[in-house]
Design a protein around this motif. Structure first.
Motif, PDB file in Angstrom:
ATOM      1  N   ALA A   1      -4.598  -0.241  78.334  1.00 11.18           N
ATOM      2  CA  ALA A   1      -4.580  -1.547  78.972  1.00 11.18           C
ATOM      3  C   ALA A   1      -5.977  -2.003  79.386  1.00 11.18           C
ATOM      4  O   ALA A   1      -6.285  -3.204  79.385  1.00 11.18           O
ATOM      5  CB  ALA A   1      -3.656  -1.512  80.194  1.00 11.18           C
ATOM      6  N   LEU A   2      -6.839  -1.042  79.716  1.00 11.30           N
ATOM      7  CA  LEU A   2      -8.168  -1.377  80.217  1.00 11.30           C
ATOM      8  C   LEU A   2      -9.205  -1.555  79.118  1.00 11.30           C
ATOM      9  O   LEU A   2     -10.247  -2.190  79.336  1.00 11.30           O
ATOM     10  CB  LEU A   2      -8.641  -0.273  81.174  1.00 11.30           C
ATOM     11  N   ILE A   3      -8.945  -1.008  77.939  1.00 12.70           N
ATOM     12  CA  ILE A   3      -9.963  -1.000  76.884  1.00 12.70           C
ATOM     13  C   ILE A   3     -10.391  -2.411  76.454  1.00 12.70           C
ATOM     14  O   ILE A   3     -11.593  -2.642  76.237  1.00 12.70           O
ATOM     15  CB  ILE A   3      -9.491  -0.144  75.694  1.00 12.70           C
ATOM     16  N   PRO A   4      -9.492  -3.399  76.305  1.00 13.65           N
ATOM     17  CA  PRO A   4      -9.985  -4.743  75.970  1.00 13.65           C
ATOM     18  C   PRO A   4     -10.983  -5.289  76.992  1.00 13.65           C
ATOM     19  O   PRO A   4     -11.946  -5.976  76.617  1.00 13.65           O
ATOM     20  CB  PRO A   4      -8.701  -5.585  75.927  1.00 13.65           C
ATOM     21  N   LEU A   5     -10.770  -4.982  78.267  1.00 14.63           N
ATOM     22  CA  LEU A   5     -11.740  -5.406  79.285  1.00 14.63           C
ATOM     23  C   LEU A   5     -13.051  -4.658  79.119  1.00 14.63           C
ATOM     24  O   LEU A   5     -14.129  -5.221  79.333  1.00 14.63           O
ATOM     25  CB  LEU A   5     -11.171  -5.158  80.685  1.00 14.63           C
ATOM     26  N   ALA A   6     -12.976  -3.388  78.722  1.00  8.98           N
ATOM     27  CA  ALA A   6     -14.197  -2.622  78.477  1.00  8.98           C
ATOM     28  C   ALA A   6     -14.957  -3.141  77.263  1.00  8.98           C
ATOM     29  O   ALA A   6     -16.116  -2.781  77.053  1.00  8.98           O
ATOM     30  CB  ALA A   6     -13.852  -1.144  78.288  1.00  8.98           C
TER      31      ALA A   6
ATOM     32  N   HIS B   1     -13.072 -10.362  79.273  1.00 13.90           N
ATOM     33  CA  HIS B   1     -13.105 -11.219  80.467  1.00 13.90           C
ATOM     34  C   HIS B   1     -14.428 -11.957  80.647  1.00 13.90           C
ATOM     35  O   HIS B   1     -14.554 -12.794  81.549  1.00 13.90           O
ATOM     36  CB  HIS B   1     -12.870 -10.351  81.707  1.00 13.90           C
ATOM     37  N   LEU B   2     -15.402 -11.678  79.821  1.00 20.45           N
ATOM     38  CA  LEU B   2     -16.746 -12.207  80.052  1.00 20.45           C
ATOM     39  C   LEU B   2     -16.859 -13.671  79.629  1.00 20.45           C
ATOM     40  O   LEU B   2     -16.185 -14.118  78.706  1.00 20.45           O
ATOM     41  CB  LEU B   2     -17.775 -11.372  79.287  1.00 20.45           C
TER      42      LEU B   2
ATOM     43  N   GLU C   1     -10.630 -16.975  74.824  1.00 16.52           N
ATOM     44  CA  GLU C   1      -9.981 -17.611  73.680  1.00 16.52           C
ATOM     45  C   GLU C   1     -10.637 -17.222  72.357  1.00 16.52           C
ATOM     46  O   GLU C   1     -10.085 -17.477  71.293  1.00 16.52           O
ATOM     47  CB  GLU C   1      -9.972 -19.128  73.838  1.00 16.52           C
ATOM     48  N   ARG C   2     -11.801 -16.572  72.408  1.00 10.31           N
ATOM     49  CA  ARG C   2     -12.469 -16.145  71.183  1.00 10.31           C
ATOM     50  C   ARG C   2     -12.380 -14.638  70.971  1.00 10.31           C
ATOM     51  O   ARG C   2     -12.802 -14.146  69.920  1.00 10.31           O
ATOM     52  CB  ARG C   2     -13.943 -16.566  71.208  1.00 10.31           C
ATOM     53  N   PHE C   3     -11.885 -13.910  71.926  1.00  7.39           N
ATOM     54  CA  PHE C   3     -11.789 -12.456  71.799  1.00  7.39           C
ATOM     55  C   PHE C   3     -10.634 -12.118  70.861  1.00  7.39           C
ATOM     56  O   PHE C   3      -9.514 -12.586  71.023  1.00  7.39           O
ATOM     57  CB  PHE C   3     -11.541 -11.818  73.169  1.00  7.39           C
ATOM     58  N   VAL C   4     -10.919 -11.268  69.874  1.00  4.91           N
ATOM     59  CA  VAL C   4      -9.908 -10.893  68.878  1.00  4.91           C
ATOM     60  C   VAL C   4      -9.702  -9.379  68.906  1.00  4.91           C
ATOM     61  O   VAL C   4     -10.654  -8.607  68.749  1.00  4.91           O
ATOM     62  CB  VAL C   4     -10.319 -11.331  67.458  1.00  4.91           C
ATOM     63  N   LEU C   5      -8.461  -8.984  69.099  1.00  9.52           N
ATOM     64  CA  LEU C   5      -8.054  -7.586  69.007  1.00  9.52           C
ATOM     65  C   LEU C   5      -7.198  -7.422  67.758  1.00  9.52           C
ATOM     66  O   LEU C   5      -6.183  -8.110  67.604  1.00  9.52           O
ATOM     67  CB  LEU C   5      -7.240  -7.185  70.240  1.00  9.52           C
ATOM     68  N   ALA C   6      -7.587  -6.532  66.860  1.00  8.11           N
ATOM     69  CA  ALA C   6      -6.799  -6.239  65.658  1.00  8.11           C
ATOM     70  C   ALA C   6      -5.978  -4.988  65.903  1.00  8.11           C
ATOM     71  O   ALA C   6      -6.524  -3.938  66.272  1.00  8.11           O
ATOM     72  CB  ALA C   6      -7.712  -6.051  64.453  1.00  8.11           C
TER      73      ALA C   6
END
Length: 416
Positions: free
Chosen positions: A105-110, A114-115, A122-127
């Motif tokens: 759960a924390l890795i996308p923030l790492a 959030h920056l 809106e531009r952050f992409v997780l595959a």
């Protein structure tokens, strides 16, 4: 009034309903192949060490653990599961974690979701892969308002990681890159490992695009010799930003311990440590110390792990041939752990899943699971077009086998 939709737990609530409904209808326990957690407990040496350190009055075993690697637990966990010694690689770092789910759960923030600026939400992409147990995707897209790109796993290629398929998914969505690629190898529900060539192709993709790479390796300890840990390959690519995560939950039948470790490139681990410091205070220190001492005896730890692998393999060697003989078609091979994955047929129990009134409005996989559960007591977990059957139950007992084989004879699955 609720402010959070319950969509994320509806699947498992429905499974509990199937289990309960069969018992209420028949007075018998279901043949529960849906359970995805170990049905055993840690071996006695681990339990004894837990008791020893819990009783020890030293402050270290009762204060916040934070990032402290008590008794060398994290580095020993990485060596056992990832096949590398962290201290031999200057650009790497290991860290204890209180379980993989919280860390995911924390890795996308790492990774900066959030920056402000170019990496704003809106531009952050997780595959992420599908089908998959997608904790990271739920957090990144549903909770934190990023974008989730599905990188599909395909039965035609045995649910393998195909970097070319990821690149096609990016093109189809008009995207140049993902900020983060998050995979589960060996997988859930597709219990398939990864080979060195697969990792190298994915690493090349990530290096070209400046993408971070994470592998949830919760089932690595239960994998056969064909699986190669990400750590064993990624260590040779100093420019790669990566993490691999391990857990005692599956490796030692100890989900209640809430204990694991991660390893990866030093800057990525440092970013993660910054985020985790505002979310949790580390594992239970006495439990970490117990596992640190246990893993210090490398040969004994490997023996325990091999014993658990052998138990699940014996169960799988019973289950898989019988499901095949009943007419079900596998979606992929089973190379680790306790999951098997099957394609859902068009007809089962003499019923056309697309036409029977009892299936109206239901996706085929859910209709299949509900009908089979009601008529035979065999309960799995459904995914789009697929059914997962696990062996976290004593499928080798005579009582289970008698009822199970009787139920299988009723199925008569038919495919297009």
């Amino acid at each position: 009034m609720r402010r959070v939709p319950a969509d994320g737990i509806n699947l498992f609530q429905s499974i509990y309903g199937l289990l309960r409904g069969y018992s209420e209808k028949t007075g018998l326990p279901p043949l529960n192949l849906s359970l995805g957690n170990p049905d055993g407990v840690p071996p006695e040496p681990i339990r004894a060490l837990k008791a020893k350190f819990a009783a020890d009055p030293r402050l270290d075993y009762h204060a916040y653990a934070e990032d402290r690697d008590l008794h060398g637990f994290a580095e020993a966990m990485v060596e056992l599961h990832g096949g590398i010694r962290v201290r031999e690689h200057g650009g790497l770092r290991a860290l204890p974690i209180p379980g993989i789910k919280t860390a995911s759960a924390l890795i996308p923030l790492a990774c900066g979701l959030h920056l402000p600026g170019a990496r704003r939400r809106e531009r952050f992409v997780l595959a992420v892969n599908a089908p998959a147990y997608d904790v990271a995707g739920v957090w990144a897209a549903q909770y934190l308002a990023g974008r989730r790109l599905v990188w599909p796993l395909e039965s035609a290629s045995d649910m393998r990681l195909k970097a070319g398929r990821l690149e096609r998914a990016l093109r189809e969505e008009g995207l140049e890159r993902a900020d983060l690629v998050f995979v589960i190898r060996p997988g859930n529900p597709a219990s398939v490992g990864a080979g060195a060539a697969e990792w190298r192709a994915l690493i090349a993709h990530c290096l070209r695009r400046g993408t971070r790479l994470v592998n949830d390796a919760a089932y690595a300890g239960l994998a056969g010799p064909g699986h190669v840990p990400l750590a064993a390959v990624a260590k040779d690519f100093p420019g790669l930003e990566w993490l691999e995560l391990y857990s005692v939950s599956k490796s030692f039948s100890d989900p209640g311990a809430r204990l694991g470790a991660l390893v990866g490139s030093a800057d990525f681990v440092a970013d993660f440590a910054t985020i985790k410091g505002n979310a949790e205070s580390g594992p239970v220190p006495s439990v970490m110390a117990a596992y640190g001492q246990f893993l210090g005896e490398r040969a004994a730890a490997r023996s325990v792990l091999e014993g658990l692998r052998s138990l699940y393999r014996a169960r799988l060697d019973y289950l898989i041939p019988r499901l095949k003989a009943a007419g079900l078609r596998p979606a992929c091979p089973t190379e680790a752990g306790f999951f098997t994955l099957w394609r859902v047929p068009r007809r089962v129990l003499g019923v056309d899943l697309a036409k029977d009134l009892r299936c109206a409005g239901l996706p085929a996989a859910e209709a299949f699971n509900r009908l089979v559960a009601a008529e035979t007591g065999i309960v799995g977990v459904h995914f789009p077009g697929l059914i997962r059957y696990a062996v976290c139950a004593d499928v080798l007992s005579a009582d289970f086998q008698g009822r199970f084989e009787k139920g299988l004879r009723k199925l008569r699955p038919e495919y297009d």
